[in-house]
Scaffold this active site. Sequence first.
Site, short mmCIF file in Angstrom:
data_model
loop_
_atom_site.label_atom_id
_atom_site.label_comp_id
_atom_site.label_asym_id
_atom_site.label_seq_id
_atom_site.Cartn_x
_atom_site.Cartn_y
_atom_site.Cartn_z
N ARG A 182 110.09 57.60 47.74
CA ARG A 182 109.60 58.14 46.41
C ARG A 182 107.98 57.89 46.58
NH1 ARG A 182 114.21 59.12 46.24
NH2 ARG A 182 115.71 58.42 44.46
N ASP A 276 122.84 59.36 46.81
CA ASP A 276 123.49 58.02 46.66
C ASP A 276 124.87 58.04 46.93
OD1 ASP A 276 121.12 56.85 46.31
OD2 ASP A 276 121.19 57.33 44.08
#
Length: 333
Positions: A182, A276
């Site tokens: 990120r 994910d």
Amino acid sequence: MAGVVEPGGVAAPAAASAVLTLGEGLGVLRTREIGSLAHLGDLAVGTGGAEGNVAIGLARLGTPVTWLGRVGDDGLGRRIVRELRAEGVTVVAPVDTMAATGLLIKESPSAGRTAVTYYRAGSAGSRLSPSDLDAVDIADFALLHITGITPALSPTARATIDAVLDRATDAGIPVSFDVNHRSALWAGTGDGEASETYRSLAARSSIVFAGADEAALVTGLAPGDPEALARALAALGPAEVVVKLGERGAVALRDGELTGRAAVAVPVVDTVGAGDAFVAGYLAELLRGGSVADRLDLAVRTGAAACLHPGDWEGFPSRTELERPDGADPVSR
């Protein structure tokens, strides 16, 4: 000040869980229509956070899992705990009365495009502390799963990751690490610090997941050659490396052997959470004893299923749903 929230008001034994994961839970607000939040007024409320998403994905696939993370003493924090529990995840969630639960806002400015904005500076989740680990015994688990998000949140969160890795090493517990870069969390420090951190975590892990761009960031190579990226990541120390390639599928490297799997083509609604779901599928099949090919097969199918829903985890499939034959009547009667 923090107090431990126990599942259903009763202490649940960690020994019942195969996987321990930890990180930040987030409230999620998303627009229901295509357009900017500057003009739309209707929002759907949900929850998210990479590690919690993986936990839900594992639980839906029948893998026992525990999630550890701080939440605020607020509605979003209570919702995170409630939704994780409702999905069959064992929750260990210290309630931080000094900070609010972090927030993620998703907009769809145009068809097929998602814009994500985070409000997480100083959040309860970012205040995760090594002392929070005392609520679980790492030796009770078969696998520890972490991401590169948590160490970027704060010095105490980074210390918590270091501490849980120390405990996993001492207990002989394998570690799964998803880079999950990120860039906004590393603003002001540059890619160099992020890369160094990821390299350090990869060296202490048994299995590493990375997108092609993430693998390039960690290794310094160009992102165009998945095999070269996988071998460069493996050179850091992990026994197993998986490079996620989005619509091109994925490759896995174990014992020097490269295995590839094409992606499953689906009409994409939202890709947030698909990575994910992929990780959850791979780990679920790993713990089930499946081959690398079987792990990749389940991973690409769970990742594809996640793309069919606008939520972060709501579209994650169960094994029953995945076993439904192609072309079967979509209406159950």
